[in-house]
Write a protein that holds these residues in place. Sequence first.
Motif, short mmCIF file in Angstrom:
data_model
loop_
_atom_site.label_atom_id
_atom_site.label_comp_id
_atom_site.label_asym_id
_atom_site.label_seq_id
_atom_site.Cartn_x
_atom_site.Cartn_y
_atom_site.Cartn_z
N ARG A 106 42.06 36.81 66.48
CA ARG A 106 41.90 35.45 66.01
C ARG A 106 42.46 34.48 67.05
NH1 ARG A 106 40.80 33.41 61.21
NH2 ARG A 106 41.05 35.44 60.22
N THR A 107 41.61 33.55 67.51
CA THR A 107 42.02 32.60 68.54
C THR A 107 42.41 31.25 67.97
OG1 THR A 107 39.71 31.96 68.84
CG2 THR A 107 40.56 33.69 70.27
N ALA A 108 42.13 31.00 66.72
CA ALA A 108 42.50 29.73 66.10
C ALA A 108 43.31 30.01 64.85
CB ALA A 108 41.25 28.92 65.74
N ALA A 109 44.18 29.09 64.51
CA ALA A 109 45.00 29.26 63.32
C ALA A 109 44.13 29.31 62.08
CB ALA A 109 46.01 28.12 63.22
N LYS A 110 44.41 30.26 61.20
CA LYS A 110 43.63 30.40 59.98
C LYS A 110 44.08 29.35 58.97
CE LYS A 110 42.47 33.70 56.35
NZ LYS A 110 42.70 35.06 55.82
N ARG A 111 43.10 28.65 58.39
CA ARG A 111 43.42 27.66 57.37
C ARG A 111 43.82 28.40 56.10
NH1 ARG A 111 41.82 22.58 57.72
NH2 ARG A 111 40.20 23.19 59.22
N SER A 112 44.98 28.13 55.58
CA SER A 112 45.51 28.91 54.46
C SER A 112 45.64 28.04 53.22
CB SER A 112 46.87 29.50 54.80
OG SER A 112 47.80 28.49 55.09
N ARG A 113 45.49 28.69 52.07
CA ARG A 113 45.71 28.08 50.78
C ARG A 113 46.68 28.96 50.01
NH1 ARG A 113 44.27 22.83 49.48
NH2 ARG A 113 42.72 22.25 51.02
N SER A 114 47.21 28.44 48.94
CA SER A 114 48.15 29.20 48.13
C SER A 114 47.48 30.48 47.63
CB SER A 114 48.64 28.36 46.95
OG SER A 114 49.40 29.16 46.07
N THR A 115 48.17 31.59 47.74
CA THR A 115 47.64 32.87 47.26
C THR A 115 48.07 33.15 45.82
OG1 THR A 115 49.55 34.02 48.18
CG2 THR A 115 47.58 33.86 49.57
N ARG A 116 48.72 32.21 45.19
CA ARG A 116 49.14 32.39 43.80
C ARG A 116 47.91 32.52 42.91
NH1 ARG A 116 52.37 27.50 41.41
NH2 ARG A 116 50.28 26.61 41.71
N ARG A 117 47.92 33.54 42.05
CA ARG A 117 46.77 33.76 41.18
C ARG A 117 46.66 32.64 40.16
NH1 ARG A 117 43.89 38.06 41.20
NH2 ARG A 117 43.29 37.86 39.01
N ARG A 118 45.42 32.37 39.79
CA ARG A 118 45.18 31.36 38.77
C ARG A 118 45.78 31.79 37.45
NH1 ARG A 118 41.25 27.57 39.87
NH2 ARG A 118 40.96 27.31 37.62
N GLN A 119 46.25 30.81 36.67
CA GLN A 119 46.88 31.11 35.39
C GLN A 119 45.87 31.61 34.36
OE1 GLN A 119 50.28 31.01 34.86
NE2 GLN A 119 50.21 30.77 37.08
N ASP A 120 44.56 31.27 34.59
CA ASP A 120 43.55 31.69 33.63
C ASP A 120 42.90 33.03 34.00
OD1 ASP A 120 42.26 30.81 35.86
OD2 ASP A 120 40.98 29.34 34.86
N ALA A 121 43.51 33.77 34.95
CA ALA A 121 43.00 35.08 35.34
C ALA A 121 44.08 36.12 35.08
CB ALA A 121 42.61 35.09 36.81
N PRO A 122 43.74 37.24 34.47
CA PRO A 122 44.75 38.27 34.19
C PRO A 122 45.25 38.92 35.48
CG PRO A 122 42.56 39.06 33.64
CD PRO A 122 42.42 37.61 33.97
N ASP A 123 46.48 39.41 35.41
CA ASP A 123 47.04 40.13 36.57
C ASP A 123 46.42 41.51 36.68
OD1 ASP A 123 48.70 38.05 37.29
OD2 ASP A 123 50.31 38.72 35.94
#
Length: 537
Positions: free
Chosen positions: A151-168
């Motif tokens: 990877r030559t460019a920084a990866k755009r990241s978002r929160s990896t926290r699971r959605r509250q409306d999805a089961p674990d």
Amino acid sequence: MTHAHDRALPRAVRQAMPMARDVLLEVAKQHGVCIRPIPLKRLDTHTGTWEIIDVPCGATFDSKCPPCAKRNKQLRKAQCREGWHLDAEPVITPNEPDEEQRWLVEFRADVHAQREAAEKAGDDTSELDELISGLDEEINAAGMRGNVLGRTAAKRSRSTRRRQDAPDLPKRKMAHTTLGRTFHGTDGKVYRPSLFVTLTLPSYGKVRDGIPVDPDAYDYRRAARDALHFSKLVDRFVQNLRRVAGYDVQYFASVEPQKRLAPHLHMAIRGTLPRAEIKQIAAATYHQVWWPQADEVRFDGDHLPVWDEQGGYLDPATGEVLPTWDEALDALDEEVEPLHVIRFGEQVDVQGVLAGTPDADQCIRYLSKYLTKSLGDALDGGQVQREHADRMLDALRYEPCSPTCPNWLRYGVQPKGAKSGMQPGRCRGKAHKPDHLGYAGRRVLVSRKWSNKTLAEHRQDRRTWVLEALGQADEPTDPHRYIWRPVPAGDANVPPLAVRLLRTVAERQRWRAHLRELEARAAGQDLSATEPTGMAA
């Protein structure tokens, strides 16, 4: 029959007679001959002679070439069958790099060193950057996986926290195997069951026989966006499946249209898991589309962004430069909701399958049932279903299908790689074509360690079987013996298509006659029983 005799026949009789060309095409189809062969010139470097060779077009849809589509379907069935119930780990050894691949990497290193020196000296590096970009594309095209520098460019990241409306999801320790569990029966036999799973998208409104009962209440926008991002949802499901299964799950899947024109997935999975866990994984799987907003229309009709060579697309009223794709993503607030969230529907079908059973054969037929048809070919419900498809296409028309889609101009964002001439509603991407109904992903999804063979190797298996049956040795040829060249349009050395088809049909007839002769000499041995699944008609 002479032309004079033809003219003597009543006009109605002549019009009812089939065209000779149409009859030839039907005969070619019956003999498994490609009806759109591609002529290529081949130079034999040993003898110095040129000859014209017809190469099958390789089409995968019946609408283009039924014989080639049928061969591809048979190959896929063979690929599915051979990989579904393996009892030994597949071994994939990377090929040794060839001279071209080594030269490309060495040249890439030399150019990279030149760029670093130019950057230290404060010189312009734009030309070297462009050369490096082109070399990276050539490296990928030369049959090498991955990027030389990663990877030559920084990866755009978002929160990896699971959605509250999805089961674990549970997580098992990963085992380095692609094989599923075995079970010992009371009869002393060892069984290695696998799974056949069908996943669908949720409801967008009540339907009857695939047609919305109330088209005005049917959620076409959500259906369009789900179709556009369905391939990403499937990727997420595979990731979650491997996480829960605890081993390197291998799969063969096909994407097909339902009557309501939504894509759905049939998946053959090597190994088995409890049905409840498969359904739990499907319920917990989702994909969030972190794109700029595409709900508020900013430019439409005659009020469209204008192209400026210096700054890209401008607001025609203010002259303000529209934000680029990257700028629009950077402007997204961390607390903003994703543009779209796609999930599977509640309908999840899970079936256990054993190797060599009628159920396994039926599932393989089901997996390959629609491979020779485009998604748009599912329109067999008459005028009402065509109207349903038209409404679906209208909902897709202005939906952005990718970062490079011209439809982003409608919402005030410059598409990635913007260029002059782009207009909303005129995207040439695969997803916006009527035959695809929003789905632009691959129709067949096969994991790397499925059958331990590539599709080309399955094709070679079929070729080897045919040559052995004909009593001919498939001897390895010198890869440098032949030089292939395209045939220019209008080349006088290329016979008419009808002549080439007749020759190929005659060749197929000779093959079949030889095979029948061999079978007659086999003293009762059923040679057809050893025919591989990929054998062409």
